[in-house]
Every structure is written in structure tokens, then in C-alpha cells.
Design an enzyme around this catalytic site. Structure first.
Site, PDB file in Angstrom:
ATOM      1  N   GLU A 275       0.828  -1.208   0.000  1.00 33.93           N
ATOM      2  CA  GLU A 275       0.000   0.000   0.000  1.00 33.93           C
ATOM      3  C   GLU A 275       0.864   1.260   0.000  1.00 33.93           C
ATOM      4  O   GLU A 275       0.445   2.320  -0.468  1.00 33.93           O
ATOM      5  CB  GLU A 275      -0.925  -0.018   1.228  1.00 33.93           C
ATOM      6  CG  GLU A 275      -2.228   0.703   1.020  1.00 33.93           C
ATOM      7  CD  GLU A 275      -3.260   0.400   2.098  1.00 33.93           C
ATOM      8  OE1 GLU A 275      -4.299  -0.200   1.781  1.00 33.93           O
ATOM      9  OE2 GLU A 275      -3.030   0.767   3.264  1.00 33.93           O
ATOM     10  N   HIS A 296       7.144 -26.790  -0.492  1.00 30.10           N
ATOM     11  CA  HIS A 296       6.492 -27.939  -1.112  1.00 30.10           C
ATOM     12  C   HIS A 296       5.336 -27.518  -2.013  1.00 30.10           C
ATOM     13  O   HIS A 296       4.532 -28.340  -2.431  1.00 30.10           O
ATOM     14  CB  HIS A 296       6.016 -28.912  -0.023  1.00 30.10           C
ATOM     15  CG  HIS A 296       7.154 -29.471   0.768  1.00 30.10           C
ATOM     16  ND1 HIS A 296       7.689 -30.723   0.553  1.00 30.10           N
ATOM     17  CD2 HIS A 296       7.906 -28.904   1.750  1.00 30.10           C
ATOM     18  CE1 HIS A 296       8.699 -30.918   1.386  1.00 30.10           C
ATOM     19  NE2 HIS A 296       8.857 -29.820   2.122  1.00 30.10           N
ATOM     20  N   LYS A 410     -13.992   1.080  -4.060  1.00 23.14           N
ATOM     21  CA  LYS A 410     -15.032   1.503  -3.110  1.00 23.14           C
ATOM     22  C   LYS A 410     -16.100   2.311  -3.827  1.00 23.14           C
ATOM     23  O   LYS A 410     -17.291   2.116  -3.619  1.00 23.14           O
ATOM     24  CB  LYS A 410     -14.416   2.365  -1.998  1.00 23.14           C
ATOM     25  CG  LYS A 410     -13.589   1.583  -1.000  1.00 23.14           C
ATOM     26  CD  LYS A 410     -13.235   2.492   0.165  1.00 23.14           C
ATOM     27  CE  LYS A 410     -12.116   1.917   0.991  1.00 23.14           C
ATOM     28  NZ  LYS A 410     -11.530   2.892   1.897  1.00 23.14           N
TER      29      LYS A 410
HETATM   30  O1  PA5 Z   1      -3.334   1.673   5.972  1.00 26.54           O
HETATM   31  C1  PA5 Z   1      -4.423   2.196   5.823  1.00 26.54           C
HETATM   32  O2  PA5 Z   1      -4.591   3.419   5.932  1.00 26.54           O
HETATM   33  C2  PA5 Z   1      -5.646   1.362   5.501  1.00 26.54           C
HETATM   34  O3  PA5 Z   1      -5.317   0.026   5.389  1.00 26.54           O
HETATM   35  C3  PA5 Z   1      -6.691   1.518   6.603  1.00 26.54           C
HETATM   36  O4  PA5 Z   1      -6.116   1.160   7.822  1.00 26.54           O
HETATM   37  C4  PA5 Z   1      -7.926   0.660   6.336  1.00 26.54           C
HETATM   38  O5  PA5 Z   1      -8.473   0.985   5.103  1.00 26.54           O
HETATM   39  C5  PA5 Z   1      -8.968   0.865   7.432  1.00 26.54           C
HETATM   40  O6  PA5 Z   1      -9.323   2.213   7.547  1.00 26.54           O
HETATM   41  P1  PA5 Z   1     -10.070   2.770   8.808  1.00 26.54           P
HETATM   42  O7  PA5 Z   1      -9.179   2.609  10.001  1.00 26.54           O
HETATM   43  O8  PA5 Z   1     -10.366   4.200   8.494  1.00 26.54           O
HETATM   44  O9  PA5 Z   1     -11.327   1.935   8.966  1.00 26.54           O
END
Ligand code: PA5
Length: 427
Positions: A275, A296, A410
Site C-alpha cells: 500500500e 512444497h 469503493k
Molecule cells: O493503511 C491504511 O490506511 C488502511 O489500510 C486503513 O487502515 C484501512 O483501510 C482501514 O481504515 P479505517 O481505520 O479508516 O477503517
């Protein structure tokens, strides 16, 4: 203690390439330090280990004790950065089959109706509490899970007692969860403004559920503080080496380990690096493999498939428990040659043999070694990887702290589900 070793990758890298990348890494680390890099409003994680809210930690420990006294199960509701770090630490520190004083289970990390139905059934006969974690307070998966669990809780305990069993970790001021918490008098913890989800395990996001599970969160923080102070050089080397390898066509980093309890560490690493780095058409693609299990299955590809990856092994010098191969009357299983040897030593030899084979198969090999699996070493690893990830992102001139690409699916989902404000144009 962490030891980062790239000597087994040196044959794949020219010294001048590494020297040049090291200079870029140093510049990236300076930008991070001075706050002059991209996304610098999200670098609060840098100083957390030495600058965390001690009062909040005391409250975390007090509330964790409360939960342990009155609940058999804690449901941690969250997704992505609001879930993976917690689970990574709890699983890495837990025994495999031991009965736990408080069982921690997870919800809100998928949209599976079978999972949630089974979870709700499982909770029916149990005393339980819930920690809903969402920085934005609006993420669909945890919001749905929380609505269902809250309903069960209020039916079982009544609204009043339920409100004493619900713990909310969210933004200090804004979001639907903050409002709900105020309205119902839930106990709350804060996700700091300047810390993004995947860098948040050392805030209440991770610390509260980890404390509930019975682990020492101050040791976790002191491990991270040790890494902050001592591993600048290792971070620069790791960031430089992985970027040299990337620029030579190794676009995939295989994070591998030999301890199944660390499989959630691999999941956390996939999120942290994927990410953070995967944007603007760039980035190393992170993959997690647990050896020897995956030798394996994926071992064949790693050894002889298309060459496009390097391997980063996370190894543990000492196991927490010893196990000797026992003596047997006869050698019918052909294992007499291993008699009296410790299983962890055999596991380490498997790792050594695998690294040799993969290097022969032209897979550059890096190793990150810790002494043992405990809170301090995990705290070190968390900080070491977070900083390497930020530095690597800056080397590639991207913002390692945002995730604009996550919004596309989303938007489509909300449009298809008919969420107000997301209607298809023309409707
Ligand atoms: O690293 C990030 O920012 C994302 O993975 C968020 O943690 C994830 O989308 C969850 O978001 P939130 O804490 O607003 O529910």
C-alpha cells in the site's frame, strides 16, 4: 537484536550501483527526518516509541485488565491497518495450542456472511467484549460487522452493560464512530491524526488489543525505541539493496520465514509495502511465503520459474522451546542420523540449504535475523520495517503514506449498492 545481512546478494549487485542507491537512501532518510518529504503530515509514527502518551497506556492496561476479568472473548473489529498489526503481534507471541485466558478473535476484515454468521453463533454462549477500530469511522466492512455484533451484545446484556463492553478506537474529533461513542458513553482510544493505518500498530490501535491478549506493550515500545536509535545504518542498507535489486528487474520481494506463527507478519508486510510503494506505476510487489511449508508448493517456482524476484528471509536465532529428535529402537523411519538434534537447529539448516539453492537459482537473498520471538524483538522489527518502507518510498519519489488507489473499488461498490451520494450519473 536485528541483524540485516545482504552478503548473499552481493554477487547480484555492483558496488557502484549500491553506493549510488545508498546516497539516495540517505537523502530519503534526511527528508523523513526533517519532514520535507511527501506526505509529511503522516510521519507521527517516527517518534511514537519515545513520545507516546503514557497516560493513555496506563488507561489501556487498566481497561485490558477489566476485559480480562469479565470476558472470555474479545472481538477486534477492523480492517487493513486497523487490524493486521494487532493480529500479527498477538499471533507471533501466542502459543500454538494453549488455552488462553482471553481469546481474541477478529471481525470486519471481510464481507463473508458465513464468517459473520458463524462468529455471531460462536459468541452467543460466551462472555464477550468488543474493540471496534477505525480511524475514519466509515469503513464498510468493520461498520457492518460492528452493527451486527452490537445488536447481539445489546440483546444479550442490555444497552447499559453493552455500552461498558464496547471500546472504540478512532479519530480524536471526527467521524461516525466518535459520535456514536459520545452518544452511548463508550470508552474510547485515539488514532493520532499524523499516523496512517498501516503505521499505527504502536498506537492504541494495536496496543489495546495486544494488552488485552496479555502481552507487555511497554516492552514492544522499548523494542521499537531501540530500533529507532540503533538501526539507521541497517535501514539505509536494506532500502538501498532492495531498490538496486528492483531496478535490475527484481520487481517482487518474497518475504519468507520458517515459523508459521509469523504468517501474519507476512500479511502485515504485504500491506505495509504494497500500500505504501505500489503507486504511479512503480513499486516492488510484496509476497509472503512460509517455509518449509511453501517449499512444497511454491518452492518449484522460486527455484526454476521466471526470474523476477529477490528473497528476504526473516529468521529467528533461538526458538522459545527446544525439541530433541528422540531415540528409537530401530531406524525404520531412516531418521537415526538426526537423533539427539534440536528441531529448531534442523529448521535453521533447512533455511541455509534453501538460501544456497535459491542463490544458485539466481534469486538474490537477504536476511533479517532476530534473536528470539518476544515483545522487544517484534517492536524492533515493526519500527525497522516501517522506516525502511518510508525511506524506500522516498527513493522512488512517491508518497508512502497515502493510498489513493484503494478508493476506486469503493466508489464502484457504493455506486452498485446505491449508497446516497454515489448514484450513477443519469439516474
Ligand atoms: O493503511 C491504511 O490506511 C488502511 O489500510 C486503513 O487502515 C484501512 O483501510 C482501514 O481504515 P479505517 O481505520 O479508516 O477503517
Amino acid at each position: 537484536m536485528i541483524n540485516f545481512d545482504y552478503s548473499k546478494a552481493e554477487d547480484f549487485i555492483k558496488k557502484q550501483e549500491l553506493d549510488a542507491e545508498y546516497i539516495s537512501a540517505k537523502k530519503a532518510a534526511d527528508d523523513l527526518q526533517k519532514g520535507t518529504g511527501k506526505g509529511s503530515d503522516f510521519i507521527g509514527w517516527r517518534d511514537l516509541p519515545i513520545n507516546y502518551d503514557k497516560k493513555e497506556v496506563e488507561r489501556i492496561k487498566k481497561e485490558a485488565k477489566n476485559i480480562r476479568e469479565k470476558s472470555q472473548v474479545l472481538v477486534v473489529v477492523g480492517i487493513g491497518g486497523s487490524y493486521l498489526g494487532t493480529r500479527m503481534v498477538i499471533e507471533a507471541l501466542s502459543g500454538y495450542f494453549c488455552k488462553k485466558e482471553l481469546e481474541v478473535i477478529y471481525a470486519g476484515n471481510s464481507l463473508s456472511s458465513d464468517y459473520l454468521n458463524d462468529l455471531l453463533d460462536y459468541l452467543k454462549g460466551k462472555e464477550f467484549s468488543v474493540n471496534i477500530i477505525s480511524k475514519s469511522g466509515t469503513t464498510t466492512e468493520p461498520a457492518i460487522a460492528f452493527r451486527l455484533i452490537k445488536k447481539l451484545m445489546e440483546e444479550k446484556y442490555g444497552k447499559d452493560e453493552a455500552s461498558k463492553r464496547i471500546y472504540v478506537t478512532t479519530d480524536k474529533n471526527k467521524g461516525a464512530l466518535r459520535e456514536l461513542a459520545i452518544e452511548n458513553g463508550y470508552e474510547t482510544f485515539v488514532v493520532p491524526d499524523d499516523v496512517g493505518g498501516r503505521y499505527s500498530v504502536l498506537t492504541a490501535v494495536g496496543l489495546f488489543p495486544i494488552a488485552c491478549a496479555g502481552f507487555d506493550i511497554e516492552k514492544l515500545m522499548s523494542g521499537a525505541a531501540f530500533a529507532r536509535k540503533n538501526y539507521d545504518e541497517a535501514v539505509l542498507n536494506y532500502a538501498a539493496v532492495r531498490n538496486v535489486l528492483y531496478k535490475k528487474g527484481n520487481v517482487i520481494e518474497l518475504f519468507v520465514n520458517y515459523e508459521p506463527k509469523l504468517s501474519m507478519l507476512l500479511e502485515w508486510l504485504k500491506q505495509l509495502f504494497g500500500e505504501s510503494e505500489g503507486k504511479e506505476g512503480k513499486g516492488i510487489f510484496p509476497v509472503g511465503l512460509t517455509y518449509t511449508t511453501d517449499l512444497h508448493s511454491m518452492g518449484q517456482y522460486v527455484q526454476e520459474g521466471r526470474r523476477m524476484f529477490f528473497e528476504t528471509g526473516i529468521s529467528i536465532e533461538n526458538s522459545n522451546r527446544k525439541l530433541e529428535i528422540p531415540k528409537q529402537k530401530d531406524d525404520s523411519d531412516g531418521l537415526d542420523y538426526l537423533e539427539g538434534r534440536d528441531l529448531h537447529e534442523i529448521n535453521k539448516i533447512a533455511a541455509k540449504a534453501t538460501a544456497i539453492a535459491h542463490i544458485e537459482g539466481m534469486v538474490p537473498n537477504l536476511e533479517i535475523q532476530i534473536d528470539r520471538l518476544d515483545e522487544e524483538n517484534l517492536g524492533e522489527l515493526i519500527y525497522f520495517f516501517e522506516k525502511t518502507c518510508a525511506v524506500s518510498g522516498y527513493i522512488n519519489d512517491i508518497n508512502p503514506f497515502n493510498q489513493p488507489g484503494v478508493e476506486s473499488y469503493k466508489r464502484n461498490m457504493f455506486e452498485l449498492l446505491g449508497k446516497p451520494g454515489f448514484e450513477k450519473e443519469g439516474n
